[in-house]
Write an enzyme that holds these catalytic residues in place. Structure first.
Site, mmCIF file in Angstrom:
data_model
loop_
_atom_site.group_PDB
_atom_site.id
_atom_site.type_symbol
_atom_site.label_atom_id
_atom_site.label_comp_id
_atom_site.label_asym_id
_atom_site.label_seq_id
_atom_site.Cartn_x
_atom_site.Cartn_y
_atom_site.Cartn_z
ATOM 1 N N GLY A 294 -48.590 -17.924 23.516
ATOM 2 C CA GLY A 294 -47.941 -19.501 22.730
ATOM 3 C C GLY A 294 -48.035 -20.457 22.989
ATOM 4 N N CYS A 374 -19.843 -29.709 19.863
ATOM 5 C CA CYS A 374 -18.994 -29.442 21.011
ATOM 6 C C CYS A 374 -18.851 -28.725 22.372
ATOM 7 C CB CYS A 374 -17.287 -29.278 20.049
ATOM 8 S SG CYS A 374 -17.575 -31.008 19.135
ATOM 9 N N GLU A 375 -19.957 -28.891 23.336
ATOM 10 C CA GLU A 375 -19.824 -27.681 24.168
ATOM 11 C C GLU A 375 -20.311 -28.488 25.536
ATOM 12 O OE1 GLU A 375 -21.341 -24.524 24.598
ATOM 13 O OE2 GLU A 375 -20.473 -23.576 22.663
HETATM 14 N N1 LLP Z 1 -46.554 -11.877 23.967
HETATM 15 C C1 LLP Z 1 -44.867 -11.409 24.138
HETATM 16 C C2 LLP Z 1 -45.406 -9.345 24.781
HETATM 17 C C3 LLP Z 1 -44.129 -11.974 25.151
HETATM 18 O O1 LLP Z 1 -42.772 -11.403 25.109
HETATM 19 C C4 LLP Z 1 -44.777 -13.621 25.150
HETATM 20 C C5 LLP Z 1 -43.342 -14.186 25.131
HETATM 21 C C6 LLP Z 1 -45.341 -14.224 24.018
HETATM 22 C C7 LLP Z 1 -46.530 -13.723 24.389
HETATM 23 C C8 LLP Z 1 -45.828 -15.481 24.516
HETATM 24 O O2 LLP Z 1 -45.466 -15.948 25.645
HETATM 25 P P1 LLP Z 1 -46.197 -17.763 26.134
HETATM 26 O O3 LLP Z 1 -47.199 -18.002 26.064
HETATM 27 O O4 LLP Z 1 -45.367 -18.205 24.934
HETATM 28 O O5 LLP Z 1 -45.657 -17.876 27.414
HETATM 29 N N2 LLP Z 1 -38.041 -18.663 24.720
HETATM 30 C C9 LLP Z 1 -38.203 -18.684 26.490
HETATM 31 C C10 LLP Z 1 -39.629 -18.210 26.408
HETATM 32 C C11 LLP Z 1 -39.587 -17.133 26.219
HETATM 33 C C12 LLP Z 1 -40.971 -16.043 25.675
HETATM 34 C C13 LLP Z 1 -40.558 -14.981 25.386
HETATM 35 N N3 LLP Z 1 -41.679 -14.144 24.843
HETATM 36 C C14 LLP Z 1 -39.068 -20.055 26.681
HETATM 37 O O6 LLP Z 1 -37.835 -21.238 25.869
HETATM 38 O O7 LLP Z 1 -39.322 -20.671 27.392
#
Ligand code: LLP
Length: 451
Positions: A294, A374-375
């Protein structure tokens, strides 16, 4: 490398001047570059080409339909974690076989929908085939999906494929909130339990348990944790083979880094250099590889544009108050994440050559960049050296394409921002800014619960 550049002191995305764009769309606005999305997808595909992986873009990172459509056309599949993401992937025209479904809390309705049945999810009418793979997180989840599959008459060759998510107990050395591959997290089952899992469910007729899934965290800025996790999983595959269970699908998850600070993250080729040799022979023997990236595709394909509302001083501190805050981009408040922030229009001596917290230019002044909420936790950056800015200036928050808009909220009743997808000299509004009518629609139109 991305497609956001300063030209004569003005920030552009591909051939679109972002100051001009913001004057039209208003702020806050997320802007994505088609060229960067494609470049990052292709780099990954090329780096891992020897494994012929099915690259499933992790929808949660940047779920806009136009972004999914663009990646889908390049051949990407989709990694979804909810009925809503499944709907998005289908609407974007991604073939169901290229959709993998993860997540610890799938509901019956979501499962039915993913199997191609009609759940209660206001389903997309055009596509009724089952998705490619269910990533399974627990025994009761397996039993639930198998039972629903059976009730829909799916068995043998038409039964869906399951990949058991294993937790290899590896430290990905990232933020505690985004660490998933250590034993104490809620994700997957440990290696010992995985063996028992196959003995118990490995011959099921309605859900074919022929895969393993591993995702250790995000972002993982080193290659070693992947190698460690993979070695453990390959050991498990061999042990299972010894017991007569064939694993022909291996989902490596996501978690590759993104360059939030210039040069900080390994390149796709670096990750591939360590991972491909471990898998090449097995792929030749028929192992199918799935990846779920991602962030590494989307993060640097997007910036958030925000307007400076006020510059204020309090004690020794300077605050730059913007119209975007933790409601728009939650990562700094939630994880203490770093995002490079810079004015979209700067004097020649202030054109940044790197995206470091302090790019080392003359005449910078330290300030906290904060939002309107407001945080006290509502900030985008703390003690950041910046060129002088004034009310009305436009700021760009870089590397905001992943987990930016997807985690935005309406906290303090701010409508959600607009999203724009740039392609060369063309800028398309791919999500209009919410209005106050949008904000209130569900309350104004609320109905009786019918009791
Ligand atoms: N596959 C699974 C099972 C996952 O849980 C995730 C991300 C991905 C793939 C994709 O991961 P990536 O390639 O994007 O690193 N909100 C957080 C990141 C949470 C990731 C959750 N899972 C942030 O803003 O850093």
């Amino acid at each position: 490398m991305d497609h956001f550049h300063y030209r004569d002191g003005r920030l552009a995305c591909e051939d679109i001047d972002l100051g001009t764009l913001a004057a039209t769309t208003g702020t806050p606005t997320y802007v994505y570059s088609s060229a960067t999305l494609s470049l990052h997808y292709r780099r990954l595909a090329e780096a891992f080409a020897a494994l012929r992986p099915m690259i499933c873009f992790s929808v949660k990172s940047c779920p806009n339909l136009a972004v999914l459509g663009l990646l889908g056309e390049l051949g990407a599949g989709m990694d979804v974690v909810s009925g809503g993401e499944l709907r998005r992937a289908r609407m974007a025209g991604v073939p169901p076989e290229r959709i993998v479904y993860a997540g610890v809390g799938k509901t019956d309705a979501e499962i039915r929908e993913a199997l191609g049945g009609t759940g209660s999810l206001n389903a997309h009418p055009h596509e009724r085939r089952s998705i490619g793979v269910f990533n399974i997180e627990s025994e009761p989840e397996f039993q639930t999906i198998a039972a629903i599959s059976k009730s829909m008459g799916l068995s043998g060759g038409s039964a869906p494929v399951a990949a058991l998510r294993v937790n290899p107990d590896v430290d990905p050395k990232t933020h505690a909130y985004t660490t998933t591959g250590k034993k104490e997290t809620k994700f997957g089952v440990d290696l010992e339990r995985a063996r028992a899992f196959f003995r118990r469910f490995g011959r099921d007729q309605h859900l074919r348990l022929t895969g393993l899934h591993v995702h250790i965290g995000s972002p993982v800025m080193e290659v070693q944790p992947f190698v460690e996790a993979l070695s453990k999983v390959l050991g498990l595959i061999d042990e299972l083979a010894g017991e007569g269970y064939t694993v022909d699908t291996l989902d490596l998850g996501g978690g590759f880094g993104a360059d939030y600070t210039t040069g900080a993250s390994p390149a796709a080729a670096d990750y591939a250099g360590a991972i491909v040799p471990l898998l090449r022979d097995r792929v030749e023997q028929g192992l199918r590889i799935i990846m779920e990236p991602g962030r590494t595709i989307a993060a640097n394909a997007g910036v958030l544009l925000t307007r400076v509302l006020y510059v204020k001083e309090s004690g020794a501190k300077k605050f730059i108050v913007c119209d975007a805050g933790m409601n728009t981009l939650m990562r700094p408040a939630l994880y203490g994440s770093f995002h490079f922030i810079w004015p979209a229009d700067v004097a020649p001596q202030h054109v940044p050559e790197s995206r470091a917290a302090d790019p080392g230019l003359p005449g910078l002044e330290s300030a906290d960049v904060v939002g309107p909420l407001c945080e006290t936790g509502d900030f985008l950056a703390k003690d950041r050296p910046l060129p002088p800015v004034a009310r009305g200036d436009l700021l760009a928050v870089f590397s905001a394409g992943a987990y930016g808009m997807s985690m935005a909220s309406r906290y303090n009743s701010h409508p959600l921002p607009a999203e724009v997808l740039v392609d060369g000299a063309h800028a398309r509004l791919v999500r209009r800014r919410e209005t106050y009518d949008d904000l209130l629609a569900h309350e104004v139109d609320a109905e009786s619960v019918g009791l």
